[in-house]
Every structure is written in structure tokens, then in C-alpha cells.
Design a protein around this motif. Structure first.
Motif, mmCIF file in Angstrom:
data_model
loop_
_atom_site.group_PDB
_atom_site.id
_atom_site.type_symbol
_atom_site.label_atom_id
_atom_site.label_comp_id
_atom_site.label_asym_id
_atom_site.label_seq_id
_atom_site.Cartn_x
_atom_site.Cartn_y
_atom_site.Cartn_z
ATOM 1 N N ALA A 1 42.346 50.162 62.827
ATOM 2 C CA ALA A 1 40.991 50.922 62.622
ATOM 3 C C ALA A 1 39.766 49.875 62.408
ATOM 4 O O ALA A 1 38.895 49.646 63.067
ATOM 5 C CB ALA A 1 40.778 52.086 61.779
ATOM 6 N N ALA A 2 40.383 48.749 61.651
ATOM 7 C CA ALA A 2 39.615 47.760 61.164
ATOM 8 C C ALA A 2 39.533 46.374 62.238
ATOM 9 O O ALA A 2 38.822 45.612 62.019
ATOM 10 C CB ALA A 2 39.815 47.272 59.830
ATOM 11 N N GLY A 3 40.497 46.546 63.159
ATOM 12 C CA GLY A 3 40.533 45.515 64.246
ATOM 13 C C GLY A 3 41.324 44.288 63.711
ATOM 14 O O GLY A 3 41.056 43.079 64.277
ATOM 15 N N GLU A 4 42.135 44.711 62.603
ATOM 16 C CA GLU A 4 42.945 43.482 62.110
ATOM 17 C C GLU A 4 44.530 43.755 62.647
ATOM 18 O O GLU A 4 44.762 44.696 63.108
ATOM 19 C CB GLU A 4 43.007 43.434 60.466
ATOM 20 N N ASP A 5 45.062 42.370 62.280
ATOM 21 C CA ASP A 5 46.611 42.350 62.942
ATOM 22 C C ASP A 5 47.474 43.377 62.116
ATOM 23 O O ASP A 5 47.106 43.606 60.810
ATOM 24 C CB ASP A 5 47.216 41.004 62.725
ATOM 25 N N ILE A 6 48.503 44.167 62.676
ATOM 26 C CA ILE A 6 49.094 44.983 61.710
ATOM 27 C C ILE A 6 50.123 44.238 61.052
ATOM 28 O O ILE A 6 50.970 43.400 61.706
ATOM 29 C CB ILE A 6 50.055 45.856 63.070
ATOM 30 N N VAL A 7 50.120 44.575 59.804
ATOM 31 C CA VAL A 7 51.153 43.744 58.949
ATOM 32 C C VAL A 7 52.483 44.720 58.763
ATOM 33 O O VAL A 7 52.233 45.894 58.273
ATOM 34 C CB VAL A 7 50.448 43.669 57.775
ATOM 35 N N LEU A 8 53.588 44.174 59.171
ATOM 36 C CA LEU A 8 54.992 44.706 59.060
ATOM 37 C C LEU A 8 55.600 44.233 57.665
ATOM 38 O O LEU A 8 55.561 42.874 57.685
ATOM 39 C CB LEU A 8 55.832 44.812 60.211
#
Length: 363
Positions: free
Chosen positions: A242-249
Motif C-alpha cells: 500500500a505504501a509502494g515499498e518493496d515487500i520484506v520477507l
């Protein structure tokens, strides 16, 4: 009309014996939570549809068309006003600020009680470990006492997939009779063990006071009503998208879990409340939403134009994580009551991301 409101209206078209709630009062703890919000929105929309129908046909027989009164319980009045401001002046809605662990103030009759107040995500488990246990044991006892003293028709204790513990390879999916493995001597065990104790309390009150109860057991839930403080992995993914940031796994992402869209879960709870057999537990889980964390991260990245990156969680957060690597629920039992999920997971993720992007900051 926004997508969430459209979904609410479509769900109310499903066949359920809503007439059982006509003229009744439903008390819901954990009202401002992800599931509580959905349940209250469904009931209040049902009320509005009844009101609009009566206005169009004032001479019609209203025998089974009385609205339901809603009593919403939570600790944060400011957040409740943000979540339920449109209902605040309705004579069918009452908000009571209270901590269920400290006792339930006099709220009048409560024909049905749905206990959905609980810590539900890793940071809460690790930072408020005592509160996690207490809300599922002492909070449940306080609400059960209120139910007995006010002649409640049915008590609904919202439980969790967590009560099944770890899958040690002896089953493909957990059904309601499965007795899973839990290491009780850990901080993380506070949540599943106290949910188990809450279920046992319901049985004790039934035996002692003949209080009717049912237990919906939820899979992992996500949806547009999720709170900003939610620290579950899927919630973190959604907030990043939603914030347009990379997904952190924060792992390899191979954990395989069952998920359910929040509105489908809310309808599952109402299905169990209104149609479930006395004293029975029912899994609520979308068989079409059994996916790995890595798959969820990749879907969100693809749909929102970003990458999946890997990061090691800090020690505090890690303490709250489940050690289960495979936790799938069988929903065959609740399907016999007529419940079926309506929102496929990838579509649900898109709806949730869009909702998070456009809503106001939380109280």
C-alpha cells in the motif's frame, strides 16, 4: 459505493436465518478489531436495509423485520469513533469503552454475545504476553458471567487455528477433532494455550449453568479492516504494498497456511452463531486460499510493481512468531451449514491494498 460496501451488500444476500436476531441485542467484544468491524458493519447495514424497506412499504407486516441492537465493546473510544462514527447517533448502536479483563459494566440485555477481543499478532504476543493470556481466560470468564446473569441465548467464543499447534506430519489438514502438539513452556504458547482454556471455560459454563455456546475457529485472516499495528507477516506485506515499498520477507517463505478474507470470516462467525450445533466447534477457512508466504509476497509485488526482499526479524518480533510451517484447516464441517467463502485470495489482497491506501490514519 466503494468495494467494501458492495461486498457487505452481496454477503447479506446469502441465506442465513437473520430472523433469529430480529428485535434481539448482540454484544460484540473486540469491536474495533479486524473481524469485529466487519461483523458490526454487516449488522448495521442489515438494520439500514430493514429501515429503508419499512419506509418504502409502511403498511407492510413487520413481524420478523425488527432491527438488531448492537453493543460494541472495546478499550479505545477514540478508535471506535473513527471506526463507527456513522453509527454513533443510531438508536440501534451503543458503544461501551471497557477492558473485558477488568469486568463488564452493566450494558443491559445481551441475547447473543460474540467474544472476539484478543491479542492476535506477533508483537502483541511478545510485548503483552500476560495480556494475551488474560483476555482469552479472564476476559472470557467475565463475558461468560455476564451471559449467565443476563440469560444470554448463545455465547460465541471466537477461537483460532492456533489451538491445533504444529502439524507433525500425521494429517494433511486439521479437522475439529485434531489434537495438536504445543510446547506449553514457551512465551509464544500463551496465545494458543489460552484459546484452548477459553474453549474449556465455555464447556464448563455450559455444564454448570446450561449456557448455550458455539466456537468458530478462524484460519489466518486478512482484509480491508485490518489495523495499522497488525504485525502478522501478511499484514506487513500488505502495508508495504500500500505504501509502494518493496515487500520484506523475513524467512524463506515456505510456510503453508490457510487464509480467509475478513468479510468471509465474519459471515462464517454469523453462520456458526445462527446455524451451528450447540457446543460444537467449526473451522472457518477458505480452501482456495491455502498458499505460502512467498506466494503472497510475490502476488503483492507483481500487482503493485515492486520487489520481494529478504530481511532477518529482530529478536522481539521473532519471539512472537509461530513455529508452525504447515497449518491448513479443513472447512468441510462448516460447509454443511451452507457457508462458502466469496473472495479469492489474490482478489482479496488487491481489495485490501486499495482500502489501506485510501483510508485515514488510525486513532
Amino acid at each position: 459505493m466503494d468495494t467494501y460496501q458492495e461486498d457487505l451488500r452481496l454477503l447479506l444476500e446469502q441465506e442465513l436465518p437473520w430472523d433469529k436476531l430480529a428485535g434481539k441485542t448482540v454484544m460484540i467484544s473486540g469491536a474495533t478489531g479486524m473481524i469485529g468491524k466487519c461483523m458490526i458493519d454487516l449488522l448495521m447495514l442489515k438494520n439500514m436495509e430493514l429501515r429503508d424497506g419499512a419506509a418504502k412499504a409502511p403498511g407492510a407486516d413487520r413481524g420478523q423485520k425488527q432491527p438488531v441492537s448492537v453493543i460494541a465493546l472495546s478499550r479505545n473510544k477514540e478508535r471506535a469513533m473513527e471506526r463507527f462514527g456513522e453509527y454513533w447517533e443510531s438508536d440501534m448502536f451503543r458503544y461501551i469503552a471497557c477492558d473485558v479483563n477488568q469486568g463488564i459494566p452493566e450494558c443491559g440485555r445481551a441475547d447473543y454475545i460474540i467474544h472476539a477481543a484478543s491479542n492476535t499478532h506477533p508483537l502483541q504476543y511478545s510485548q503483552d504476553s500476560i495480556g494475551t493470556v488474560i483476555s482469552n481466560v479472564i476476559g472470557t470468564k467475565n463475558l461468560l458471567d455476564y451471559a449467565v446473569s443476563h440469560h444470554t441465548e448463545r455465547f460465541c467464543f471466537v477461537s483460532s487455528v492456533e489451538i491445533y499447534g504444529e502439524n507433525r506430519g500425521d494429517t494433511d489438514k486439521f479437522d475439529e477433532s485434531y489434537l495438536g502438539y504445543l510446547d506449553c513452556n514457551t512465551l509464544r504458547a500463551g496465545y494458543p494455550e489460552s484459546k484452548r482454556a477459553g474453549e474449556a471455560l465455555c464447556n464448563a459454563y455450559c455444564q454448570t449453568y446450561q449456557l448455550g455456546f458455539v466456537i468458530p475457529r478462524l484460519s489466518r485472516v486478512y482484509g480491508p479492516t485490518m489495523l495499522g499495528a497488525d504485525s502478522k507477516a501478511i499484514a506487513q506485506f500488505i502495508k508495504k504494498a500500500a505504501a509502494g515499498e518493496d515487500i520484506v520477507l523475513k524467512s524463506a517463505g515456505t510456510q503453508l497456511y490457510s487464509y480467509t478474507y475478513a468479510l468471509d470470516a465474519a459471515m462464517g462467525i454469523f453462520t456458526v452463531l445462527l446455524k451451528g450445533k450447540q457446543g460444537e466447534a467449526y473451522n472457518i477457512s477458505d480452501a482456495g486460499s491455502e498458499v505460502t508466504l512467498k506466494q503472497i509476497a510475490e502476488w503483492l509485488a507483481e500487482d503493485n510493481g515492486m520487489r520481494v526482499v529478504f530481511e532477518i526479524p529482530d529478536e522481539t518480533e521473532q519471539k512472537g512468531y509461530s513455529t508452525a510451517t504447515r497449518a491448513l484447516l479443513s472447512a468441510e464441517k462448516i460447509k454443511t451449514l451452507g457457508w462458502n467463502p466469496q473472495t479469492p485470495m489474490r482478489e482479496g489482497l488487491r481489495k485490501t491494498v486499495n482500502a489501506i491506501r485510501t483510508r485515514k490514519p488510525e486513532a
